[in-house]
Design a protein around this motif. Structure first.
Motif, mmCIF file in Angstrom:
data_model
loop_
_atom_site.group_PDB
_atom_site.id
_atom_site.type_symbol
_atom_site.label_atom_id
_atom_site.label_comp_id
_atom_site.label_asym_id
_atom_site.label_seq_id
_atom_site.Cartn_x
_atom_site.Cartn_y
_atom_site.Cartn_z
ATOM 1 N N THR A 388 -9.622 28.284 5.822
ATOM 2 C CA THR A 388 -10.870 27.911 5.903
ATOM 3 C C THR A 388 -11.169 26.648 6.373
ATOM 4 N N ASP A 389 -12.397 26.092 6.704
ATOM 5 C CA ASP A 389 -12.595 24.981 7.328
ATOM 6 C C ASP A 389 -12.380 23.852 6.161
ATOM 7 N N ASP A 393 -15.373 21.099 3.870
ATOM 8 C CA ASP A 393 -15.353 21.174 2.590
ATOM 9 C C ASP A 393 -15.185 19.664 1.815
ATOM 10 N N ALA A 432 -6.818 25.971 -0.656
ATOM 11 C CA ALA A 432 -7.538 27.352 -0.572
ATOM 12 C C ALA A 432 -6.623 28.300 -0.561
ATOM 13 N N ARG A 490 -15.022 28.018 -4.741
ATOM 14 C CA ARG A 490 -15.538 27.994 -3.107
ATOM 15 C C ARG A 490 -16.434 26.855 -2.873
#
Length: 490
Positions: A388-389, A393, A432, A490
């Motif tokens: 993920t980015d 986040d 993550a 998340r």
């Protein structure tokens, strides 16, 4: 050993005989060559070529900083990225940019030895000589170590991950887990530490008995020679053991045994006058300079300390830093292993305005900023392995949470289980996974404390994740010594 040389004492425990040491070692030899990127060996990431430029001790002259800014603008994505070793990375480089980048760096004096450019990994106490702490100004030791390292043909065989540290006695970079650490000792001399684990060995190298003006230079030469010798002995030990080791902890012998071998080599070459019983390390503190003004204890000079959010400096921020160093300061920048920059030598009356300008440009100047201690790997889209980015986040959590950065535990966000670039010591890790983020508190002792969340938090909004991370960063967050629930969000 040389006549009159004291028998070396190894800290913290005597070395095991080599066969026994090999039998009890848990080292896992490397099965491939080191592919660590450099300035001449680019890594192809998902967002283009990546160059890692070693900056020994983080010390840059303003003209060198300007050259790096030009390289980022002309060849890369325009930004400069600070690493956890006080080095710089350029990203988004075109495939054909290698030659032009090398020419720019060479012209700026940033490639003193192409054969050694990946092994010039040296961290140094960034405030040495500026704030009155530490036992001495280690800049001459840093320069001498780099010079001798580049002059050692054997040292060119080190991996790009082997790390040297030069600590002025305050214990900051000594806590970063270097393979070879030089620590200034209050009583005089230098503590040379080999390895970073419980079986690390150490030697106390006495200062030369020279009371003339050249004594400081002789002391720097003695310490630097010992550090380079330690690296050469490491390589020799790896060959003798038949292993491909990138770092001292991967050898099938203890750091204590390695220290004995180093003492024998130093005694034979006459590089030092005396080896004494080893004093303990100073109290370790893996915290970098706090952002803000750093007044000098004597003399009319003030240093500025700033942090780059997530280690990323825009072209404008970098240009402003270089200009501030050149026009207001001593003409020098010091990059820190905590993804910060120190600008020394400003007149006290001009320093507050210069710091305010850096704050306006988006750099962290407040010790209590929630950005302080926040780090992250490259994440998407730069890294194909990231899920993920994580940088987006991490930024959302930092700006929406209510954390006093001066008191909170550091937090590091990782896009996958590899956790590239994570710090040592007490920290919060946000990693993550395929089903969300796991949040854990890791203590320097190795204790891991998962942070429990309610079941519905698996797909929680950023506000809930930010609150969870903020709670984990509270130093009191591990009162329960035996938590069992793993956290996901998340």
């Amino acid at each position: 050993m040389l006549p009159g040389m004291a028998t070396p004492s190894i800290h913290p425990r005597p070395a095991q005989p080599a066969p026994l040491a090999a039998a009890i070692s848990n080292a896992a030899p490397r099965q491939r060559n080191d592919a660590c990127p450099g300035a001449l060996r680019l890594h192809q990431a998902d967002d283009g070529g990546l160059a890692r430029i070693r900056v020994p001790g983080g010390v840059l002259q303003a003209a060198q900083a300007a050259a790096l800014g030009e390289a980022a603008q002309r060849l890369g994505d325009g930004d400069l990225h600070l690493t956890s070793r006080g080095n710089l990375q350029l990203r988004g480089l075109a495939e054909d940019s290698g030659v032009r980048l090398a020419q720019l760096l060479d012209g700026a004096g940033l490639l003193p030895s192409p054969a050694h450019e990946r092994v010039r990994n040296i961290v140094a106490s960034p405030l040495s000589g500026l704030d009155g702490h530490g036992h001495l100004d280690i800049r001459d030791r840093l320069a001498e170590l780099d010079r001798r390292l580049c002059g050692s043909e054997e040292a060119s065989e080190l991996s790009g991950r082997f790390l040297f540290a030069v600590d002025d006695g305050r214990g900051d970079v000594a806590a970063l887990g270097a393979d070879v650490t030089l620590v200034a000792v209050r009583e005089g001399g230098t503590l040379l530490r080999v390895g970073a684990d419980d079986d690390a060995g150490a030697l106390h190298i006495a200062d030369p008995a020279d009371t003339q003006a050249a004594a400081s230079e002789a002391s720097a030469a003695s310490a630097a020679a010992a550090a380079v010798t330690a690296a050469e002995v490491f390589l020799e030990a790896a060959r003798q053991c038949g292993v491909r080791a990138w770092r001292v902890g991967e050898l099938p012998i203890t750091g204590g045994e390695l220290a004995h071998r180093i003492a024998q080599r130093l005694g034979k070459t006459g590089q030092i006058q005396q080896i004494l019983p080893s004093p303990p390390l100073p109290p370790l503190s893996a915290h970098g300079p706090a952002p803000g003004l750093i007044p000098a204890p004597t003399g009319p000079a003030t240093a500025l300390s700033v942090l780059a959010p997530l280690g990323r400096l825009t072209g404008h921020q970098w240009t402003l830093l270089a200009r501030t160093a050149e026009q207001e300061g001593s003409g020098e920048l010091r990059l820190t292993p905590w993804r910060g920059v120190v600008v020394p030598g400003l007149p006290p009356e001009r320093a507050p305005a210069a710091l305010a300008a850096l704050d306006d440009a988006g750099l962290v100047t407040d010790p209590a900023s929630p950005w302080r201690g926040v780090g992250a790997c490259a994440g998407r889209p730069g890294c194909a392995k990231s899920l993920t980015d994580v940088r987006a986040d991490a930024a959302a959590a930092a700006t929406s949470g209510s954390v006093d950065g001066a008191r909170a535990l550091p937090v590091y966000w990782s896009g996958c289980e590899r956790r590239c670039g994570h710090p040592r010591g007490d920290r919060v890790e946000v990693v993550a996974g395929t089903d969300g983020y796991g949040v854990t508190v890791v203590r320097g002792t190795g204790d891991v404390h998962p942070v429990p969340l309610s079941p519905h938090a698996l797909h929680a909004p950023h506000s809930e994740l930010a609150a969870t991370v903020a709670a984990a960063r509270d130093p009191r967050s591990t009162d329960d010594p035996h938590p069992t629930t793993t956290a996901h969000s998340r």
